[in-house]
Enzyme design. Sequence first.
Site, mmCIF file in Angstrom:
data_model
loop_
_atom_site.group_PDB
_atom_site.id
_atom_site.type_symbol
_atom_site.label_atom_id
_atom_site.label_comp_id
_atom_site.label_asym_id
_atom_site.label_seq_id
_atom_site.Cartn_x
_atom_site.Cartn_y
_atom_site.Cartn_z
ATOM 1 N N ASP A 151 0.841 -1.194 0.000
ATOM 2 C CA ASP A 151 0.000 0.000 0.000
ATOM 3 C C ASP A 151 0.881 1.251 0.000
ATOM 4 O OD1 ASP A 151 -1.891 2.069 0.590
ATOM 5 O OD2 ASP A 151 -3.194 0.556 1.473
ATOM 6 N N SER B 255 -7.069 4.259 -1.548
ATOM 7 C CA SER B 255 -6.890 2.809 -1.504
ATOM 8 C C SER B 255 -8.170 2.064 -1.855
ATOM 9 C CB SER B 255 -6.409 2.388 -0.115
ATOM 10 O OG SER B 255 -5.122 2.918 0.140
ATOM 11 N N ASP C 222 -10.265 -2.488 6.499
ATOM 12 C CA ASP C 222 -9.685 -1.353 5.780
ATOM 13 C C ASP C 222 -9.777 -1.607 4.270
ATOM 14 O OD1 ASP C 222 -8.486 1.103 5.471
ATOM 15 O OD2 ASP C 222 -6.480 0.443 6.028
ATOM 16 N N THR D 85 -8.034 -2.085 1.393
ATOM 17 C CA THR D 85 -7.466 -3.112 0.518
ATOM 18 C C THR D 85 -8.046 -4.499 0.782
ATOM 19 O OG1 THR D 85 -5.441 -1.833 0.247
ATOM 20 C CG2 THR D 85 -5.319 -4.185 -0.246
ATOM 21 N N GLU E 98 -1.420 -7.950 1.880
ATOM 22 C CA GLU E 98 -1.181 -6.498 1.858
ATOM 23 C C GLU E 98 -0.176 -6.064 2.917
ATOM 24 O OE1 GLU E 98 -3.428 -2.186 2.222
ATOM 25 O OE2 GLU E 98 -4.044 -3.817 3.515
ATOM 26 N N HIS F 105 2.370 8.510 4.873
ATOM 27 C CA HIS F 105 1.520 9.660 5.180
ATOM 28 C C HIS F 105 2.168 10.513 6.267
ATOM 29 C CE1 HIS F 105 -2.257 9.340 2.951
ATOM 30 N NE2 HIS F 105 -2.253 8.034 3.119
ATOM 31 N N ASP G 212 -1.185 0.045 -4.789
ATOM 32 C CA ASP G 212 -2.446 0.689 -5.160
ATOM 33 C C ASP G 212 -2.230 2.118 -5.635
ATOM 34 O OD1 ASP G 212 -1.643 1.417 -2.621
ATOM 35 O OD2 ASP G 212 -3.595 1.111 -1.682
ATOM 36 N N HIS G 213 -1.204 2.769 -5.087
ATOM 37 C CA HIS G 213 -0.880 4.146 -5.448
ATOM 38 C C HIS G 213 0.440 4.491 -4.782
ATOM 39 C CE1 HIS G 213 -1.925 5.034 -1.343
ATOM 40 N NE2 HIS G 213 -3.084 4.414 -1.519
#
Lengths: 505, 179
Positions: free
Chosen positions: A52, A109, A160, A162, A324, A333, A371-372
């Site tokens: 992630d 996500s 969450d 994912t 994940e 973050h 995912d990003h």
Amino acid sequence: MRRRIPVLTSTTLIAALVATAVIAGTAGVASANGHTGETEGRTKNVIYLLGDGMGRTHVTAARERYYGSDGKLAMETLPSQGFISTYAVEKLSGQPGAKNFQPNPVTDSASAATAWSSGVKTYNAALGVDATGTVMPTIMELAKKAGLRTGNVSTAEVTDATPAGQMSHALARGCQGPVYSDAACQDLAITGKALPTSDIRVTPIADQIARNGTADVILGGGLGRFDAADETALKDQGYTVLGSPTSQRIATKADLASAQGQKVFGLFNRGNLTIEKAKQDNPSSVQAQEPTLPEMTSKALELLTQKGTTKDQGSSKGFYLQIEGALIDKRSHANDAAQTLGEMKAFDDAVKVAKEFAAKDGNTLVIVTADHECAGFNIIEKGTFTNAEAATPPANVDSGNTANNSSPTRPRNLVDPTRSTGIINGSGAANPKNFAPATFRIPSDPAGVVDGSPEAGLWLTYLSGNHTGADVPVYASGPGSDQVQGTIDNIALFDIVGHALRITK
Amino acid sequence: MNRTRPIIVIAIAAAAVVIAGSIAIGVTTMSRSDATTPLPTNAVKMTLPGLAAASGAPELTSIRLLHPRPGEVRQAAGPFDDRLALDGLAFDGTTVRGSLRVTSDVSAVLDLEVIAGFYDAGGAFLGIERFVYHAVHDGPTDPVTGTPVESIPFQATVPAEFAGRTASASVGVPVLVNE
């Protein structure tokens, strides 16, 4: 006068050809009907690993940190490599190519998880529904329906985005539970008016996971989302429940090691799992008893490949397993490079487990991607500084030089001492307004060079505290991995996996 | 002439057999590569037997069990107490205020619901009011660094029907989602 020998020869030849054709045809039919095995010529297993927030620089930085400039992460040794575009769409948008297609360059996500799980673009926050709110089946649901075994492992809460993207359908990712609320679960911009609470799209994700049986093996965090009724529902479906949602007793590494059964549900923290660096720094803590991502991966593979007691429970049809590494994103973050690197290492160690399984099995597609990208992670040259630390951006003024006399004009590029007060994981750690890089030693650094020092070889910076729209890397091996080359969009992953397992059109 | 006829027959027969065999193999090969099951429309479980549909807004039974003293603000037990702290709790007789700080790992607060309970001078429960926060995107961020903020201020005002009778308050958190 006819010669007898040629006639006999020709008869024998025809008979042999007929026999050969019949045998060949029969063999083909037998294979197509599955008489030669349960996998019917398809890829038997898929292991889908998702870092992630893992961008290209996350991979490079982890390689430099742990294996050196000339080393490779396990994921980098997989033969098929490329990039994935990750954009989302706005609410009520059409799919790519439609007249009402409205892309959003930066995904969250949830939208990304829906893209590879259900093969559609959707809006940020949506899970298992398209941009108009229509429920879409997921790869894990289709695999389950086709008789494959299924597993879902995460270092986040399993509610969450994912993990939830494979085993739930929700208008809003915040509808996690344990209770329903209008604000968290409804989305009037999509539905116009509130849906009845019996609608699956506004049913708390924990309630869905505990009752829909989509994943046979569920390992991760988020025990606080589940309650006594969920535990009863899980046990009624035959799950072995590690720990207890009723008493909120978390499962432990020891519980996982001894776990058996075709269906296992184990949550090792009431929230997200603990970051690896914190566990390593505090080995006697309760959190240190949580299993690592590679340990959960190994156990999930063991559980999904064990022989069942009945025909339907067996492993002969193969499995779909999603893994994940969630905390790469969460620590990006926060712009915490030390923890980000630690989570990258744990994720890559899980990739190594998957790779070794696939090598032994011989019929397993392994896909590793993200995912990003998160936070604009970057590597700058030792001794340099970023724009965030600068009093002004790089110089661009010289009226006599046609190459750089355009607007804007900037006279010089200097560090602003109030924005750059020392290495952020070193001398500048105490200043919350310090934008200086974090530094880490690499294997080629001289002995005595430590993390957080100006002498360390790896200088890491962040652009922001949020997701970016950069393409993310993808690595793959095994049957069907040739489809994972060049640049593809994230919704293509649905078809690649679905086709490999023969569970989609 | 007679010597060449068997050869022609053999050649034609062999060709026919090879073609037939090839077709047979081709058909089975094609059927194997196209052996895709149509996308099952019933792969999604749209209903969950045994699950009662939610009715009403989230509640915290712990709020009704408290009996705070006049002027006091108590925290009512909720499912996420191990991942949050309530700072600066204060009650001025009209409004209860404070801020919620997530103490566990967090990258963004997506959803938050705070229930405030109100009590009379004897500590008897009167009623509740709610504070609801729903992030449109990734949650609030620091305007300087762009990183997510982990503290969300909240307030809840005494409902008009209890005005003048309220002496104390409590707050609890039934909904908290942080990415």
